[in-house]
Design an enzyme around this catalytic site. Structure first.
Site, PDB file in Angstrom:
ATOM      1  CE  LYS A 106     -66.693  18.732  18.296  1.00 44.88           C
ATOM      2  NZ  LYS A 106     -66.358  18.869  16.877  1.00 44.88           N
ATOM      3  N   GLY A 218     -76.100  30.695   9.621  1.00 44.57           N
ATOM      4  CA  GLY A 218     -74.872  30.679  10.425  1.00 44.57           C
ATOM      5  C   GLY A 218     -73.779  31.372   9.647  1.00 44.57           C
ATOM      6  CE1 TYR A 219     -72.067  34.691   5.235  1.00 45.31           C
ATOM      7  CE2 TYR A 219     -70.984  36.562   6.272  1.00 45.31           C
ATOM      8  CZ  TYR A 219     -71.284  35.812   5.152  1.00 45.31           C
ATOM      9  OH  TYR A 219     -70.779  36.195   3.910  1.00 45.31           O
ATOM     10  N   GLY A 220     -70.529  32.288  10.802  1.00 49.49           N
ATOM     11  CA  GLY A 220     -69.271  32.276  11.552  1.00 49.49           C
ATOM     12  C   GLY A 220     -68.164  31.808  10.627  1.00 49.49           C
ATOM     13  CG  ASN A 221     -63.938  29.294  10.647  1.00 50.00           C
ATOM     14  OD1 ASN A 221     -63.972  28.824   9.519  1.00 50.00           O
ATOM     15  ND2 ASN A 221     -62.803  29.462  11.289  1.00 50.00           N
ATOM     16  CB  ALA A 222     -68.340  26.593   8.831  1.00 49.44           C
ATOM     17  N   GLY A 223     -69.623  29.233   7.798  1.00 49.79           N
ATOM     18  CA  GLY A 223     -70.627  29.859   6.928  1.00 49.79           C
ATOM     19  C   GLY A 223     -70.085  31.012   6.107  1.00 49.79           C
TER      20      GLY A 223
HETATM   21  P1  NAD Z   1     -68.651  29.825  14.720  1.00 51.30           P
HETATM   22  O1  NAD Z   1     -68.742  29.988  16.172  1.00 51.30           O
HETATM   23  O2  NAD Z   1     -67.529  30.482  13.990  1.00 51.30           O
HETATM   24  O3  NAD Z   1     -70.016  30.320  14.015  1.00 51.30           O
HETATM   25  C1  NAD Z   1     -71.285  29.913  14.399  1.00 51.30           C
HETATM   26  C2  NAD Z   1     -72.284  30.833  13.723  1.00 51.30           C
HETATM   27  O4  NAD Z   1     -73.595  30.356  13.947  1.00 51.30           O
HETATM   28  C3  NAD Z   1     -72.252  32.275  14.246  1.00 51.30           C
HETATM   29  O5  NAD Z   1     -72.370  33.165  13.165  1.00 51.30           O
HETATM   30  C4  NAD Z   1     -73.514  32.353  15.127  1.00 51.30           C
HETATM   31  O6  NAD Z   1     -74.034  33.665  15.195  1.00 51.30           O
HETATM   32  C5  NAD Z   1     -74.419  31.430  14.344  1.00 51.30           C
HETATM   33  N1  NAD Z   1     -75.550  30.942  15.140  1.00 51.30           N
HETATM   34  C6  NAD Z   1     -75.561  30.500  16.422  1.00 51.30           C
HETATM   35  N2  NAD Z   1     -76.819  30.172  16.771  1.00 51.30           N
HETATM   36  C7  NAD Z   1     -77.605  30.399  15.697  1.00 51.30           C
HETATM   37  C8  NAD Z   1     -78.983  30.249  15.435  1.00 51.30           C
HETATM   38  N3  NAD Z   1     -79.807  29.790  16.366  1.00 51.30           N
HETATM   39  N4  NAD Z   1     -79.440  30.591  14.213  1.00 51.30           N
HETATM   40  C9  NAD Z   1     -78.605  31.045  13.266  1.00 51.30           C
HETATM   41  N5  NAD Z   1     -77.284  31.205  13.440  1.00 51.30           N
HETATM   42  C10 NAD Z   1     -76.796  30.885  14.647  1.00 51.30           C
HETATM   43  O7  NAD Z   1     -68.669  28.258  14.471  1.00 51.30           O
HETATM   44  P2  NAD Z   1     -68.165  27.452  13.189  1.00 51.30           P
HETATM   45  O8  NAD Z   1     -66.772  27.004  13.458  1.00 51.30           O
HETATM   46  O9  NAD Z   1     -68.462  28.195  11.950  1.00 51.30           O
HETATM   47  O10 NAD Z   1     -69.098  26.159  13.295  1.00 51.30           O
HETATM   48  C11 NAD Z   1     -70.424  26.146  12.793  1.00 51.30           C
HETATM   49  C12 NAD Z   1     -70.864  24.700  12.611  1.00 51.30           C
HETATM   50  O11 NAD Z   1     -69.945  24.037  11.756  1.00 51.30           O
HETATM   51  C13 NAD Z   1     -70.898  23.887  13.917  1.00 51.30           C
HETATM   52  O12 NAD Z   1     -71.928  22.932  13.853  1.00 51.30           O
HETATM   53  C14 NAD Z   1     -69.562  23.191  13.906  1.00 51.30           C
HETATM   54  O13 NAD Z   1     -69.558  22.017  14.705  1.00 51.30           O
HETATM   55  C15 NAD Z   1     -69.447  22.895  12.423  1.00 51.30           C
HETATM   56  N6  NAD Z   1     -68.068  22.615  12.025  1.00 51.30           N
HETATM   57  C16 NAD Z   1     -67.124  23.606  12.055  1.00 51.30           C
HETATM   58  C17 NAD Z   1     -65.824  23.280  11.699  1.00 51.30           C
HETATM   59  C18 NAD Z   1     -64.737  24.340  11.642  1.00 51.30           C
HETATM   60  O14 NAD Z   1     -63.614  23.987  11.258  1.00 51.30           O
HETATM   61  N7  NAD Z   1     -65.019  25.594  11.940  1.00 51.30           N
HETATM   62  C19 NAD Z   1     -65.498  21.974  11.316  1.00 51.30           C
HETATM   63  C20 NAD Z   1     -66.489  21.008  11.284  1.00 51.30           C
HETATM   64  C21 NAD Z   1     -67.782  21.347  11.645  1.00 51.30           C
END
Ligand code: NAD
Length: 416
Positions: A106, A218-223
């Protein structure tokens, strides 16, 4: 007490508990409890306003017994060495649990990308690779996107690496844009894999997914992707979602696409018409069927887990639950799909991207998802089986499978 542990100490505690449950001795635990290599770097660069800024970055290479190491790069103001080490450990267990031939790593940079221009982001990306190029490579360690990094940043990083080694090496990085050798389905892969796990978990407990009530933190990529998939493919009802600025709730359901549009428009889901505002604390206490933490670590703790009122927790985020939280959820009979199983879809499709990069022959999305479904469903069912055998929660089941595989590879290599 355990609530004050940093993420790396939490990952070590989980590993220690798994080793103990399996009857491994202290030396085996010691051999697994630290990264093989941890590199800390400093990047000083000129900002757009001509000022100088210095950033600290990390790469943790945890275990390479099963293959080249694999792990994302986070850019976040709260990044720490302990978090990067923990995430590299979880990557090791994730790849082993999914049985793909990779180790775990990582990386991260302490920075706030939201405050940086495109030129500054590009300079930071290229500098990170220049400092670490000796330790990276398709057969050594392969980065990918994570929180606040994206395919464009991966493209700059790949280009910098190829400039240094003076040849094409697309499999040095995954999560690339499609025209540069990215894999179909990569951006949805984590959510897609999580949804296959949720489907299996619902079957296990006899929950009908049609109309099942879902809450997502969490409403980013994964959410946001898991919201769309659960809504479109399984007819679930999304009743609440949140981001770093707050949350929204509607008992009659929130349209996943409208929430995404709102986030695009206003940089937050808050304010979506027809919804009521709630806090990120309240969101965990809503009565629902499926709760999906998809933001950051340590959000389900001793303090709030007693009030969690759902049937399934699908950990798309890494490390969302503390050990004390885990114990309470297990006692309360809540099925937790542990992070390194639930979010393994991302690294599984990254592995497919590496394979496609080696052959320069690319698959369509249907082929990617068929292969993903087979691998993650198999992993899910072997975790259930192992947890039953040891009368443990699924997290311990996943650990037992992963550490057995890593130890076996280390023994075969003569490391143990
Ligand atoms: P991202 O940056 O696209 O989204 C993160 C989201 O979390 C954003 O909507 C942000 O506003 C929100 N957030 C941040 N702080 C917050 C809080 N205190 N309360 C509520 N929401 C909050 O990231 P992602 O890629 O969606 O990753 C999210 C999680 O999933 C991380 O833990 C990451 O390690 C894990 N993950 C992601 C992937 C991937 O392929 N994207 C793969 C494995 C694990």
């Amino acid at each position: 007490m355990t609530e004050n542990l940093d993420p790396f100490e939490i990952s070590q505690m989980q590993l220690y508990n798994a080793c103990k449950l399996r009857g491994y001795d202290g030396e085996i635990y010691n051999s697994l409890s630290q990264p093989e290599r941890f590199v800390e770097i400093k990047i000083t660069m000129k900002m757009d306003d001509n000022s100088l800024k210095t950033f600290k970055g990390f790469r943790s290479q945890y275990n390479s017994a099963r293959g080249p190491m694999k792990g994302g790069i986070r850019w976040h103001p709260d990044e720490t060495a302990a978090l990067v080490k923990a995430l590299s450990a979880w990557m090791t267990w994730k790849c082993a649990c999914a049985d793909i031939p990779l180790g775990g790593s990582k990386g991260g940079i302490i920075c706030n990308p939201k405050e940086m221009s495109n030129r500054e982001l590009e300079t930071l990306a290229r500098s990170y690779i220049r400092k670490l190029a000796d330790f990276l490579g398709p057969n050594i360690d392969v980065p990918a996107p994570d929180v606040y990094t994206n395919p464009q940043i991966m493209a700059w990083m790949m280009d910098e690496y190829e400039t240094i080694v003076r040849k094409h090496a697309p499999s040095v990085i995954t999560g690339k844009p499609l025209p540069l050798g990215g894999s179909a389905g990569r951006s949805i892969a984590t959510a897609k894999g999580g949804s296959y796990c949720i489907r299996e978990a619902a079957r296990n407990i006899g929950l009908d997914l049609k109309g099942a009530r879902v809450v997502i933190q969490g409403y980013g990529n994964a959410g946001s992707w898991v919201a769309k998939i659960l809504q479109d493919d399984y007819n679930c009802k999304i009743i609440a979602v949140s981001d770093s600025k707050g949350g929204i709730y509607n008992n009659n359901g929130i349209d996943a696409y409208a929430a995404k549009e709102q986030k695009k428009r206003a940089s937050t889901v808050v304010g979506l018409k027809g919804t009521q505002e709630i806090t990120n604390e309240e969101i965990f206490e809503l009565e629902c069927d499926i709760l999906v933490p998809a933001a950051l670590e340590n959000v389900i703790t001793r303090k709030n887990s007693q009030n969690i009122n759902c049937k399934i927790i699908a950990e798309l985020a890494n490390g969302p639950t503390t050990p004390a939280g885990d114990e309470i959820l297990f006692k309360n009979d809540i099925l937790v799909i542990p992070d390194f199983l639930c979010n393994a879809g991302g690294v599984i499709v990254s592995y497919f991207e590496m394979v496609q990069g080696y052959y320069q022959y690319f698959w369509n999305e249907a082929k990617v998802f068929t292969a993903l479904k087979r691998i993650i469903t198999q992993a899910y069912n072997s975790v259930v089986h192992k947890a039953k055998e040891y009368n443990s929660n699924y997290r311990m089941g996943a650990y037992l499978i992963a550490i057995e595989r890593v130890i076996n590879a280390m023994k075969l290599r003569g490391w143990l």
